[in-house]
Write an enzyme that holds these catalytic residues in place. Structure first.
Site, mmCIF file in Angstrom:
data_model
loop_
_atom_site.group_PDB
_atom_site.id
_atom_site.type_symbol
_atom_site.label_atom_id
_atom_site.label_comp_id
_atom_site.label_asym_id
_atom_site.label_seq_id
_atom_site.Cartn_x
_atom_site.Cartn_y
_atom_site.Cartn_z
ATOM 1 N N LYS A 138 20.454 -1.263 9.902
ATOM 2 C CA LYS A 138 19.770 -2.555 9.972
ATOM 3 C C LYS A 138 20.698 -3.686 10.398
ATOM 4 C CE LYS A 138 15.990 -0.608 8.900
ATOM 5 N NZ LYS A 138 15.072 -0.314 10.019
ATOM 6 N N GLY A 190 11.018 -0.112 4.481
ATOM 7 C CA GLY A 190 9.891 -0.059 3.555
ATOM 8 C C GLY A 190 10.063 -0.989 2.371
ATOM 9 N N GLY A 191 10.928 -1.991 2.539
ATOM 10 C CA GLY A 191 11.053 -3.015 1.510
ATOM 11 C C GLY A 191 11.772 -2.553 0.253
ATOM 12 N N GLU A 240 21.271 -11.884 4.254
ATOM 13 C CA GLU A 240 20.451 -12.514 5.282
ATOM 14 C C GLU A 240 19.714 -13.680 4.648
ATOM 15 O OE1 GLU A 240 18.273 -9.935 8.374
ATOM 16 O OE2 GLU A 240 16.679 -10.574 7.018
ATOM 17 N N GLU A 258 9.560 -6.075 14.893
ATOM 18 C CA GLU A 258 8.967 -6.885 13.825
ATOM 19 C C GLU A 258 9.636 -8.255 13.739
ATOM 20 O OE1 GLU A 258 7.011 -3.710 10.862
ATOM 21 O OE2 GLU A 258 8.972 -4.460 10.216
ATOM 22 N N GLU A 305 13.464 -6.346 12.359
ATOM 23 C CA GLU A 305 13.831 -4.945 12.566
ATOM 24 C C GLU A 305 12.945 -4.313 13.631
ATOM 25 O OE1 GLU A 305 13.348 -2.999 8.747
ATOM 26 O OE2 GLU A 305 11.356 -2.305 9.306
ATOM 27 N N ASN A 318 10.824 -0.712 14.481
ATOM 28 C CA ASN A 318 10.320 0.578 14.003
ATOM 29 C C ASN A 318 10.242 1.523 15.180
ATOM 30 O OD1 ASN A 318 8.170 -1.250 11.819
ATOM 31 N ND2 ASN A 318 10.073 -0.211 11.284
ATOM 32 N N ARG A 373 8.955 4.310 16.180
ATOM 33 C CA ARG A 373 7.956 5.377 16.007
ATOM 34 C C ARG A 373 6.567 4.780 16.226
ATOM 35 N NH1 ARG A 373 6.188 2.919 11.377
ATOM 36 N NH2 ARG A 373 7.786 2.169 9.955
ATOM 37 N N ARG A 417 -6.399 -0.376 5.383
ATOM 38 C CA ARG A 417 -5.934 0.906 4.854
ATOM 39 C C ARG A 417 -6.611 1.154 3.514
ATOM 40 N NH1 ARG A 417 0.612 1.022 5.855
ATOM 41 N NH2 ARG A 417 0.645 -0.128 7.839
#
Lengths: 185, 449, 449, 185
Positions: free
Chosen positions: B116, B164-165, B200, B275, B288, B290, B292, B338
């Site tokens: 990261k 994923g936090g 950060e 993102e 960041e 992702n 995929r 979702r």
């Protein structure tokens, strides 16, 4: 039990056949020869998790005394194999066979610890590790599973007699697939 | 194109990938753990291999079994879906070593963007705005305090291998920094087996905006518009939509173009998502990438008509996407919800169990990405995503009304099973969300009751 | 917009209409027969009224019960769906008399276009090509023989109040005409209670092409492209698609424009479909107008993004569509398959029964219009339509592959229940269909076995 | 049976309540007071069709002798009403009530022949056609159903005692909705 040999073999065949034919987390199977009754008991999904893991661990690091690294006894590992068989077509289970009054016998299977290729012999042309009818002891090597170019020994987890070799030599097998059926002694 | 593709994943995304493969005439191999025996993908794929027991580390994360399955089934390529091995540079490298095509960016890119801190250095060098921070690991609480001066509070301490936090801690003021540093470090060690963390600037109130890109082997990079995923709980996205509400078209276009340039600069290949945080001042900060396919890719598919999985396969097989930027016309608005097997009343506790009755929405402009069937057991081992419901409409207002209608059709019942459907319906009706003025804080604090 | 709309229909179209009404904030009233107690529309509508026993003539065709239900529930408008009372001029008039809005063309238009012979006179006068024929009732076999001279063989004898391909007989040569005349007349009397028949040139080998129009009260008429419905069995459509395969864009455009002019000329209001035969010589012949929403409307919705039911409601409530011709952009290709509870192996005998397991397709660019639920009884009283599966793709080839994939996911099982899914998959794979060179003869003669 | 009156009433209430509470094509209901047992028998969907139609016909053209135009006996019409009740919340059925040895009694309902407004009285302010407890004879008018501005008489199809009026005066009713419960004599 000698005179019951054929009958036992037949019942074994039917038991394995039945297990192969059904899906579902079957846990215990009862076949009565006399008044043809067939009882099936299903596994408790909750038990599935750790049992499966325990079994996997046990199967992986299977040592000559049939103990998993976490010290699970082979019996536990077998139960694990049994419970982990959830939904598989050809997976481990135990069947108590009652033949008008004869003592119950436990039928177990030796499952594949991972995806790979199944070999019955130490090397091409050599004698197979075991044949149907052989007696095996806990930890005895019964086959080789090739996975990622590595030859992994497959061990018997319990003592007993090999009643059926369920996979062709050099065949591809998946995780948990039953390799041998044996009748525990 | 590939003859056989192995899908190294489970659930809805495995089924999603199989669907497109079937449409492209590609033979599919599903791999599954013994907890997923009754998943429809096991029957829908041309071949299925049980690779391990329920725990992911012994099945869906267990590279040797996956690769062995690929070898035994003659697969030429592996689609990793999202999560699991999808962003694992080592796995991508093992695929190469095995002569298999990993459907995703090359290992170097995965490694670079997977770190990261390094990613932020690279992205910043590629011309994207990033938040002030160390962008390198911090070795001690003391070093953290020093570095903080140049950043300004509030500060978030993040795991280098994070995602994923997880493995994060926030310090609102200097006094909290040492403790936050320690907390993040412990979490990072526990979760990622890598205790390295970096600092950060923390943005309290922001929108989550992301740009979908698609890159070829030879610098062909195009974008498919921006998505807004500001409805999150504990950094888990719940509702995603496109276009970004309230964002002027030209601003969105500029963001997408800058992202394309950056993606080209870092040598991005395949489908990916950049993102950004959009702060109250209207500034974008890239946080960041992702590497995929995203869970929320259907909303982009609905407004572009592009099948993103098909394009992933095109890039992996031919080195080039099957479309150009000119082919990408954004039309209308799309929203995805979702549906999770979680109980909002009990802190979103997952509620595994057997599905007794199942009705998912259907009808006009309604898409469902499913994988659960009546009588199927929702496993406790994996994420609780039951289905994704997506709708399209000419504009956002109609899309919201359509999603409300769609959610009203969802019925998932079974002993012990709860779903987030009601919670999502509540969020949809929230004035802040309706006005598109919500931030990532909305769902954290929202209580439908 | 209306506050409350009553849906005078059942099955998938009733659910379809309820869905759009919900999205528009309109309260819905479902009416149902005692055979449809467990239909989901009964629960999904805001209110439901049981109007009669299973036979349609005592429930879905029984105007007094429908109108009484509207009065008791305070409905302001009635959406008739398709079939049943949807094209019944008398019913539309009774609605007017009751102060209810009938969602469809005015009674005069329904009466004019409902009389098939008069319709042809009117359409011809409005500038549309029609087949040579009497366009007026024929009183005797003798008169038929006379008239035949001016038409030319083969000739089809049609019921004046006909439709759905019933009450028809074909005479290949003069000698067969008297018998065909008698047969059609008897069928017409039996089926429609109106023995009047007329003659028309019979086109043996043709494509079925239709144009979707939408008209306002003040002459605003627009089209939403053309559909091909050439895959028919006994004049029942099985597969519908848009655009029309092999039809050059400019030819299709001209056809649509001429249709719009004709629709304006006949004062058409609401959603309607002008049906044409496209013969081997490439000539179009208008054969009839369907004054209602069509079963196959989803394919048009998929390529235009227009919700046709929403537009029906707009026209009925405000007199004008919510869109103009400029808003209609046709993009990509769409196909619909009708999944029927019929057994192709037994001459498409309906197979009513209880649905034990039900899986309908889902995933990318796949739309399902459903109404059956697991455990529900498929009634023997009504049409055997279980669900409509529609897919969109950038082009026809991808759409065909997508539909094949979608059909492969359909599972409908239950004691005695068969479906047409396999038959449809066989048709999709047929070389003539793949090449778009099929005519209405394809499905009649096709044998998947 | 007099001393059983209350018990009967109670059982009726429970029977009707039960029927109201369940969906499904119930056909016959058995409630035993003694060893509280409750048996329900479901309808054969096949029978539904014509039976329903017969009943509708019978109910429509209900004539003073309780015969449908097609000459279906009131009993048949009742069965029709019963079977047609498939899936309805408050629809017709029959319950055989056994009270420690007392003779079985048949409980029937009078269903609404169509959608409309239910009126108990010939005109506003007048005496109702029937009250709970009244004995009715086949064909006797028991209410008015207003549909499309027409006043349709509702007749009893069988002889018996009105045990319960199931709908409020001037209420909207739907097809097949149970209007009266009566105990056949």
């Amino acid at each position: 039990m000698a005179e019951h040999g054929d009958l036992i073999e037949a019942v074994h065949r039917h038991a394995v056949g039945f297990i192969e034919s059904i899906g579902g987390p079957i846990r215990r199977l009862k076949v009565t020869a006399g008044e043809v009754t067939l009882e099936a008991e299903w596994a408790d999904p909750a038990a599935l998790a750790d049992a499966a893991d325990r079994h996997a661990a046990a199967a992986d690091g299977a040592t000559s005394n049939g103990q998993g690294p976490d010290g699970v006894a082979s019996g536990a590992a077998l139960v694990a194999a049994t419970v982990d068989a959830h939904g598989t077509r050809a997976a481990a289970t135990a069947a108590s066979v009652t033949l008008n009054g004869a003592a119950a016998t436990l039928v177990a299977v030796i499952p594949s610890p991972t995806v790979g290729t199944f070999y019955r012999c130490p090397e091409p042309g050599a004698e197979p590790f075991v044949k149907e009818g052989d007696l095996v002891t806990p930890g005895q090597q019964v086959a080789i599973l090739e996975a990622m170019k590595m030859m992994n020994p497959i061990h018997a987890l319990t003592a007993g007699r090999i009643t059926r070799i369920l996979v062709e030599d050099a065949a591809a097998v998946e995780y948990g697939q039953a390799l041998f059926a044996l009748e525990e002694s | 194109m590939f003859g056989t593709v192995l899908i190294a994943n489970r659930g809805e995304i495995a089924l999603r990938v199989v669907r497109t493969c079937k449409e492209m005439g590609i033979r599919t191999v599903a791999v599954y753990s013994s907890a997923d025996e009754d998943s429809p993908v096991v029957r829908m794929a041309d071949e299925a291999v049980r690779i391990g027991p329920p725990p992911a580390k012994r099945s869906y994360l267990y590279a040797p079994a996956i690769l062995q399955a690929a070898r035994l089934t003659g697969a030429e390529a592996i689609h990793p879906g999202y999560g699991f091995v999808s962003e694992d540079a080592d796995f991508a490298e093992m695929c190469q070593a095995e002569g298999l095509t990993f459907i995703g960016p090359p290992p170097e890119v995965l490694a670079m963007l997977g770190d990261k801190a390094e990613a932020l250095r690279v992205l910043s060098a590629a011309g994207l705005p990033v938040l002030p921070g160390t962008h390198r690991p911090i070795a001690s609480a003391g070093e953290a305090v020093e570095a903080a001066a140049g950043i300004g509070f509030p500060i978030i301490v993040k795991a280098l291998s994070g995602g994923g936090g997880r493995g994060m801690a926030i310090a609102m003021r200097p006094s909290e920094l040492p403790e936050a540093y320690a907390r993040a470090r412990n979490a990072a060690r526990a979760v990622f087996g890598d205790e390295r963390v970096y600092l950060e600037r923390y943005v309290e109130s922001a929108r989550h905006v992301e740009v979908q890109v698609l890159g070829g082997l030879h610098g062909q990079v195009l974008h498919l518009g921006a998505r807004d995923c500001s409805v999150q709980r504990r950094r888990q996205k719940l509702i995603e939509e496109t276009p970004v509400p309230g964002l002027p078209g030209d601003v969105a276009a500029r963001l997408c173009e800058r992202t394309v340039e950056a993606a080209r600069a870092v040598g991005y290949v395949g489908a990916g998502t950049f993102e950004f945080l959009l702060d109250d001042a209207g500034e974008f900060h890239c946080i960041e990438v992702n590497c995929r396919i995203q869970v929320e890719h259907p909303v982009t598919e609905l407004v572009t008509g592009v099948d993103l999985v098909r394009e992933q396969l095109n890039v992996a097989a031919t080195g080039a996407p099957g479309i150009t930027q000119a082919d990408v016309r954004l039309s209308g608005a799309a929203i995805e919800c979702r549906i999770n097997a979680e109980d909002p009343a009990r802190g979103f506790l997952p509620t595994p169990g057997t599905v007794e009755s199942l009705t998912l929405p259907a009808g006009p402009f309604t898409r469902v990405d499913d994988h659960v069937r009546q009588g199927m057991r929702v496993s406790p081992f994996y994420d609780p995503l039951l289905a994704k419901v997506s709708v399209w409409a000419p504009d956002r207002e109609q899309a919201l009304a359509r999603m409300e209608r769609a959610l009203s059709e969802c019925v998932v019942t079974g002993p012990g099973i709860s779903t987030t459907t009601g919670f999502l319906a509540g969020l949809l009706a929230h004035p802040l969300f309706r006005d598109g003025k919500h931030t990532t804080a909305l769902a954290e604090t929202f209580d439908p009751a």
